[in-house]
Design a protein around this motif. Structure first.
Motif, PDB file in Angstrom:
ATOM      1  N   LYS A 179       0.843  -1.185   0.000  1.00 48.70           N
ATOM      2  CA  LYS A 179       0.000   0.000   0.000  1.00 48.70           C
ATOM      3  C   LYS A 179       0.885   1.244   0.000  1.00 48.70           C
ATOM      4  N   ILE A 180       0.316   2.337  -0.470  1.00 46.37           N
ATOM      5  CA  ILE A 180       0.969   3.640  -0.389  1.00 46.37           C
ATOM      6  C   ILE A 180       0.227   4.423   0.686  1.00 46.37           C
ATOM      7  N   HIS A 181       0.947   4.809   1.708  1.00 41.80           N
ATOM      8  CA  HIS A 181       0.320   5.515   2.831  1.00 41.80           C
ATOM      9  C   HIS A 181       0.484   7.019   2.631  1.00 41.80           C
ATOM     10  N   TYR A 182      -0.657   7.721   2.565  1.00 37.09           N
ATOM     11  CA  TYR A 182      -0.658   9.166   2.361  1.00 37.09           C
ATOM     12  C   TYR A 182      -1.052   9.873   3.661  1.00 37.09           C
ATOM     13  N   THR A 183      -0.363  10.965   3.955  1.00 26.82           N
ATOM     14  CA  THR A 183      -0.633  11.747   5.156  1.00 26.82           C
ATOM     15  C   THR A 183      -0.749  13.219   4.794  1.00 26.82           C
ATOM     16  N   LEU A 184      -1.889  13.817   5.147  1.00 23.20           N
ATOM     17  CA  LEU A 184      -2.109  15.252   4.967  1.00 23.20           C
ATOM     18  C   LEU A 184      -1.811  15.919   6.304  1.00 23.20           C
TER      19      LEU A 184
END
Length: 213
Positions: A179-184
């Motif tokens: 998975k690609i973990h995205y954080t805003l």
């Protein structure tokens, strides 16, 4: 996950300088438009509207008017990252960002493309595919006394980061699942305030006669 090079840091500094100039011009125009003339000798102050906001925490923002005066504190806000469906690719090499790709990007109302439902579009480029995300909460839509809609801009430097996380791998035949973990997030007092997170599933495999997929 790659780190910024000197060129990327310079681009980021240039972006923040442009942002300051943009809002400086916005405030100057707002201050001038705050006075409305009935004739050449009489003026009255127009009603001030929210013009920008700063992020208070992960679910609240504070709104300010054209004169930089707080007009609403603690308005509820919802920050979201909406990824696409699972990304599949037939290949023999692991997923990685393309050369010079930014795994850390700035997000703003005037920097990113807009969606019809009020979101912003962010692209991350990898060697096997282009991934598009929709980000919500960075821009707010207001309505003036005449019912005309306008945009309320975020003054904080909001960013989104990406991290590739492999959960399963095999060399022959090749397989990579993860998975690609995205954080805003936004930096507040030198601390990272996380606004939203999301995972983008991916699967890359070698297409052979005995392939599982």
């Amino acid at each position: 996950m790659q780190h910024y090079g000197k060129k990327q840091l310079l681009n980021q500094q240039k972006y923040r300088q442009m942002k300051k100039l943009f809002f400086g011009a916005l405030f100057a125009i707002a201050a001038m438009s705050g006075l409305v003339s009935c004739d050449k000798d009489e003026y009255f102050a127009a009603e001030l509207q929210p013009s920008y906001f700063v992020i208070a925490d992960a679910s609240h923002v504070d709104l300010y008017d054209q004169q930089k005066v707080l007009c609403e504190e603690g308005r509820e806000a919802e920050f979201k990252i909406n990824p696409q469906f699972t990304l599949n690719y037939v290949g023999q090499t692991p997923l990685e960002p393309i050369e010079d790709n930014k795994m850390l990007q700035d997000v703003s109302y005037y920097l990113n493309d807009h969606t019809s439902d009020g979101g912003l579009v962010v692209y991350f480029k990898y060697n096997h595919f282009l991934n598009m995300l929709r980000v919500y909460g960075v821009n707010i839509e207001g309505t003036d006394a005449l019912g005309k809609k306008f945009s309320v801009y975020c003054l904080d430097d909001v960013q989104i980061s990406a991290e590739i996380q492999t959960e399963e791998t095999r060399t022959s035949p090749f397989l990579q699942v993860g998975k690609i973990h995205y954080t805003l997030f936004v930096m507040k007092k030198n601390e990272k305030l996380i606004l939203a997170q999301a995972d983008q599933d991916f699967r890359i495999w070698e297409d052979t006669a005995d392939s599982e997929f």
